[in-house]
Design an enzyme around this catalytic site. Structure first.
Site, PDB file in Angstrom:
ATOM      1  N   HIS A   1     -46.466  21.059  -6.512  1.00 57.16           N
ATOM      2  CA  HIS A   1     -45.347  21.472  -5.598  1.00 57.16           C
ATOM      3  C   HIS A   1     -43.932  21.010  -6.256  1.00 57.16           C
ATOM      4  CE1 HIS A   1     -47.278  17.687  -3.356  1.00 57.16           C
ATOM      5  NE2 HIS A   1     -48.607  17.652  -4.507  1.00 57.16           N
ATOM      6  N   TYR A  11     -41.415   8.189  -2.758  1.00 61.31           N
ATOM      7  CA  TYR A  11     -40.748   7.208  -3.525  1.00 61.31           C
ATOM      8  C   TYR A  11     -39.836   6.732  -2.199  1.00 61.31           C
ATOM      9  CZ  TYR A  11     -41.875   9.716  -7.958  1.00 61.31           C
ATOM     10  OH  TYR A  11     -42.697  10.225  -8.594  1.00 61.31           O
ATOM     11  N   PRO A  15     -45.056   3.426 -13.928  1.00 65.71           N
ATOM     12  CA  PRO A  15     -45.359   5.109 -13.916  1.00 65.71           C
ATOM     13  C   PRO A  15     -44.349   5.680 -12.326  1.00 65.71           C
ATOM     14  CG  PRO A  15     -46.359   3.147 -12.849  1.00 65.71           C
ATOM     15  CD  PRO A  15     -45.405   2.504 -13.768  1.00 65.71           C
ATOM     16  N   LYS A  70     -44.950   9.463 -16.067  1.00 61.71           N
ATOM     17  CA  LYS A  70     -44.724  10.365 -17.816  1.00 61.71           C
ATOM     18  C   LYS A  70     -45.847   9.939 -18.729  1.00 61.71           C
ATOM     19  CE  LYS A  70     -41.003  12.472 -16.340  1.00 61.71           C
ATOM     20  NZ  LYS A  70     -41.290  14.004 -16.625  1.00 61.71           N
ATOM     21  N   TYR A 130     -37.136  14.992 -14.409  1.00 59.72           N
ATOM     22  CA  TYR A 130     -38.762  14.700 -13.623  1.00 59.72           C
ATOM     23  C   TYR A 130     -39.212  15.689 -13.684  1.00 59.72           C
ATOM     24  CZ  TYR A 130     -42.119  13.327 -10.201  1.00 59.72           C
ATOM     25  OH  TYR A 130     -42.731  12.388  -9.117  1.00 59.72           O
TER      26      TYR A 130
END
Ligand code: APR
Ligand code: PHB
Length: 400
Positions: A72, A200, A292, A296, A384
């Protein structure tokens, strides 16, 4: 039994450390409380930072990952049913991440251990550590009813948050930092096509996340009260709730199917400092836990054991203890950056029961700013996608 490094826990941290040490010619024995099948049966994380993929590739363990993994460029954020925006990590920081289940990594690590005839003791009971400050620490345990003792130079505590290692250090030796979140995540693994990106969602009904394991296997999560149990969420309640939390155009891509796994996990942030006490070195969930939200946990386990393997390699090859003595400080720098990022994303994307109207507005304008500002998105992308492993991983390539 004798070895150079005794590893407690055959999860990703323990098995990856065992593999790295073997490549450097360092002997280890892994002591695992559960059965091999039990460890393989755990459904956990599924997003690998680019550094994690590079570590696995340097060890020659990325074959199936390259074939089955889903790469991704970034991930989507959507809130209150509005249009989504994309955090493009590839454009902002030149890093991509890969959706590949932790279960697959566990299978790959066990297969590699089998190929090299690694010593892994499963179903170990009553594991205890002693001599952490001596020249010959040891692990005592029972297997098949027989009492065993493993003498070693060092112990790597890779036994997760509920393990025995962290509990074995002298009182006061470790300072704990903890934050408990007032909600949990209900996770579902279902044989149905996933959405095309990791999404998200911050919704008035609560947080939701759409992810994947492969083109036929979707992974979904919704925020639920801590008081809920899986029994409170039959399929006929879960699917409409998940769909309600995504914008209609996106939700249309969610096709309910009977899940193959459903579980609820509480969310916490936790860091133990230092990650080393005497001859005991903590790595992975034994030393820290992240919510979560930032994906990570697995990636931090990988960076911890990479630092630890490099330090053991330096010690056994050159007799140099500097990296061993510096392990905790080095690992904690990356740990705390990831812990903070996970905390930030959890606060940004969830609905908190005690939030005031002011808190809610402030959260919405944080999202507005993130949507509008390329520099804000670049900052998030940098965190991220995962910070570099200090000093790099060339030692793995030379050892392989
Ligand atoms: N003795 C021996 N083994 C133990 C003991 C014990 N007393 N206690 C726990 N274990 C084992 C567990 O059975 C487990 O297999 O240690 C292993 C720890 O593995 P994980 O919990 O997976 O932790 P880690 O290897 O650090 O990997 C972190 O796993 O939990 C996820 O979200 C987390 O993705 C992250 C990753
Ligand atoms: C997952 O695919 O399991 C996943 C993805 C992103 C997260 C957490 C979990 O933030």
């Amino acid at each position: 039994m004798r070895t150079q490094v005794a590893i407690i826990g055959a999860g990703p941290a323990g098995m990856l450390l065992s593999e790295m040490l073997a490549r450097a010619g360092i002997d280890s024995v892994v002591i695992e409380r559960q059965s091999r099948d039990y460890v393989l049966g755990r459904i956990r994380a599924g997003v690998l930072e680019q550094t994690t993929v590079e570590v696995l590739r340097a060890l020659g363990l990325a074959g199936r990952l390259d074939f089955e993994g889903h790469v991704h460029d970034g991930m989507k954020i959507v809130w209150s049913g509005r249009s989504s925006f994309f955090i493009d990590c590839a454009t902002h920081v030149g890093k991509r991440f890969t959706a590949y289940g932790q279960t697959r990594i566990q299978e790959d690590l066990f297969a590699a251990a089998d190929r090299r005839g690694a010593r892994v003791v499963f179903n170990a009971e009553d594991v205890t550590l002693s001599g952490l400050d001596s020249s010959m620490p040891s692990i005592r345990f029972r297997v098949g009813g027989e009492a065993r003792e493993l003498r070693c130079n060092f112990i790597a505590g890779c036994d997760g948050f509920h393990g025995v290692s962290r509990q074995s250090v002298p009182a006061g030796a470790i300072r704990e930092y903890e934050k408990i979140y007032p909600f949990g995540w209900l996770g579902v693994l279902a044989p149905t096509p996933p959405l095309d990106e990791i999404v998200y969602a911050n919704h008035p009904r609560g947080f939701a996340l759409a992810s994947m394991r492969n083109p036929q296997l979707a992974r979904f999560y919704i925020q639920v009260p801590l008081t809920d149990s899986v029994d409170d969420w039959p399929d006929e309640r879960f699917w409409p709730e998940l769909i309600a939390r995504f914008p209609p155009g996106m939700a249309a891509g969610i096709r309910p199917a009977p899940p193959v796994e459903k579980s609820i996990a509480p969310l916490r942030s936790f860091v133990a400092e230092p990650m080393q006490v005497g001859k005991l070195f903590l790595a992975g969930d034994a030393a820290h836990i992240v919510p979560p939200t930032g994906a990570k946990g697995l990636n931090l386990a990988v960076s911890d054991v990479t630092y630890l393997a490099r330090a053991f390699t330096e010690f056994y090859r050159a007799g140099n203890r500097a990296q061993l003595d510096g392990y905790s400080a080095t690992a904690l720098r990356r740990v705390w950056h990831s812990v903070r990022t996970s905390w930030y994303l959890t606060n940004l994307l969830h609905r908190f029961p005690e939030s005031t109207d002011f808190d809610q507005r402030a959260q919405e304008y944080e999202l507005e700013f993130l949507k509008a500002s390329a520099s804000a998105q670049r900052a998030l992308a940098e965190q991220y996608a995962g910070l570099p492993i200090e000093g790099g991983i060339d030692f793995l390539r030379s050892a392989a």
